[in-house]
Design an enzyme around this catalytic site. Structure first.
Site, PDB file in Angstrom:
ATOM      1  N   GLY A  21       0.791  -1.230   0.000  1.00 60.88           N
ATOM      2  CA  GLY A  21       0.000   0.000   0.000  1.00 60.88           C
ATOM      3  C   GLY A  21       0.819   1.272   0.000  1.00 60.88           C
ATOM      4  N   MET A  99      -3.905  -7.013  -6.815  1.00 58.52           N
ATOM      5  CA  MET A  99      -3.358  -8.156  -7.551  1.00 58.52           C
ATOM      6  C   MET A  99      -4.444  -9.150  -7.966  1.00 58.52           C
ATOM      7  SD  MET A  99      -0.324  -7.140  -7.655  1.00 58.52           S
ATOM      8  CE  MET A  99       0.623  -8.522  -8.290  1.00 58.52           C
ATOM      9  N   HIS A 118       1.079   0.638 -12.874  1.00 56.14           N
ATOM     10  CA  HIS A 118       1.820  -0.565 -13.256  1.00 56.14           C
ATOM     11  C   HIS A 118       3.313  -0.228 -13.346  1.00 56.14           C
ATOM     12  CE1 HIS A 118       2.454  -4.489 -15.005  1.00 56.14           C
ATOM     13  NE2 HIS A 118       3.202  -3.923 -15.935  1.00 56.14           N
ATOM     14  N   VAL A 153      -5.805  -7.060 -18.837  1.00 55.33           N
ATOM     15  CA  VAL A 153      -4.919  -6.644 -17.736  1.00 55.33           C
ATOM     16  C   VAL A 153      -3.862  -5.649 -18.235  1.00 55.33           C
ATOM     17  CG1 VAL A 153      -3.145  -7.470 -16.135  1.00 55.33           C
ATOM     18  CG2 VAL A 153      -5.260  -8.759 -16.428  1.00 55.33           C
ATOM     19  N   ASP A 154      -3.676  -4.578 -17.474  1.00 55.33           N
ATOM     20  CA  ASP A 154      -2.663  -3.559 -17.753  1.00 55.33           C
ATOM     21  C   ASP A 154      -2.797  -2.962 -19.157  1.00 55.33           C
ATOM     22  OD1 ASP A 154      -1.610  -3.971 -15.188  1.00 55.33           O
ATOM     23  OD2 ASP A 154      -0.345  -5.600 -15.891  1.00 55.33           O
TER      24      ASP A 154
HETATM   25  C1  GRF Z   1       3.434  -1.199  -7.530  1.00 55.42           C
HETATM   26  O1  GRF Z   1       4.726  -1.363  -8.037  1.00 55.42           O
HETATM   27  C2  GRF Z   1       2.406  -1.093  -8.607  1.00 55.42           C
HETATM   28  O2  GRF Z   1       2.903  -0.555  -9.790  1.00 55.42           O
HETATM   29  C3  GRF Z   1       2.013  -2.534  -8.837  1.00 55.42           C
HETATM   30  O3  GRF Z   1       2.043  -3.133  -7.574  1.00 55.42           O
HETATM   31  C4  GRF Z   1       2.954  -2.420  -6.737  1.00 55.42           C
HETATM   32  C5  GRF Z   1       2.201  -2.037  -5.497  1.00 55.42           C
HETATM   33  O4  GRF Z   1       3.028  -1.440  -4.534  1.00 55.42           O
HETATM   34  N1  GRF Z   1       0.721  -2.595  -9.485  1.00 55.42           N
HETATM   35  P1  GRF Z   1       2.382  -0.825  -3.201  1.00 55.42           P
HETATM   36  O5  GRF Z   1       1.487  -1.897  -2.596  1.00 55.42           O
HETATM   37  O6  GRF Z   1       1.621   0.397  -3.576  1.00 55.42           O
HETATM   38  O7  GRF Z   1       3.562  -0.545  -2.314  1.00 55.42           O
END
Ligand code: GRF
Length: 205
Positions: A21, A99, A118, A153-154
């Site tokens: 997060g 995720m 991403h 996705v993405d």
């Molecule tokens: C990030 O690198 C984001 O790009 C990817 O997942 C990671 C999440 O990081 N989708 P965090 O949980 O915000 O630290």
């Protein structure tokens, strides 16, 4: 642009986070620092023990667990998220390290107001191992992307990107933290830009 947005009430964000997060916290901090005219109504997380819930507590933001293991279908999880966002009056859906694959049910509930971040320069390296793939491909420049969410996705229209040079000897452990520094700068700015674009096109913010 920021002055234009300040004339409007704060945009009402709901965050989806699966793990650490840190992007969520960067958005919360940008709001606290008055760099983004928004309010985080709720954080939904899917993994019990996700650090995102601790970060929410630090900012006094409600955090709601929807454990995906409790839902038979992806659409069921997405409907539960929509209900929670409605309960907390969140009108934007901000995926910050979420995720899970999302369904059209979720995307359709937040027209023009659904974003993802991403850790690559999309359209290169979509999917779960973007940083490793960039290293394996031998590219010289990595980076991160904020984009509007579509079903694949993405994918979806790109809002903003930041480039991060790959250094000699880089591994995922050294490169990903540098990408994240840029993510934390990028995401609040991209949310503001999206709100501004929506206003220009007569969409709700
Ligand atoms: C990030 O690198 C984001 O790009 C990817 O997942 C990671 C999440 O990081 N989708 P965090 O949980 O915000 O630290």
């Amino acid at each position: 642009m920021l002055d234009g947005l300040r004339q409007h009430p704060p945009i009402k964000l709901g965050i989806l986070a699966s793990g650490s997060g840190s992007n969520f916290e960067a958005i919360a901090q940008a709001i606290a620092d008055q760099h983004l005219n928004a309010h985080i109504q709720v954080v939904v997380y899917n993994n019990p023990g996700a650090k995102a819930a601790d970060r929410a507590a630090k900012f006094g933001i409600p955090a709601v667990l929807h454990n995906h293991r409790d839902y038979a279908q992806r659409e069921d999880l997405d409907r539960a998220i929509i209900q929670t966002f409605q309960d907390y009056d969140a009108t934007w859906l901000i995926m910050a390290g979420w995720m899970r694959r999302v369904t059209q049910v979720l995307i359709d509930a937040f027209p023009q107001r659904c974003l993802n971040i991403h850790p690559s320069l999309l359209p290169s390296f979509p999917g779960t191992h973007a940083v490793e793939q960039a290293l394996a491909a031998g590219v010289a420049i990595a980076g991160c992307t904020v984009h509007r969410v579509e079903l694949k996705v993405d994918s979806g229209p790109i809002i903003m990107q930041a480039a991060v040079p790959i250094l000699p000897g880089d591994s995922a452990d050294t490169l990903h933290p540098r990408v994240q520094v840029q993510e934390h700068r990028l995401y609040p700015a991209a949310i503001a830009l999206t709100a501004w674009q929506n206003l220009q096109h007569g969409h709700k913010i």
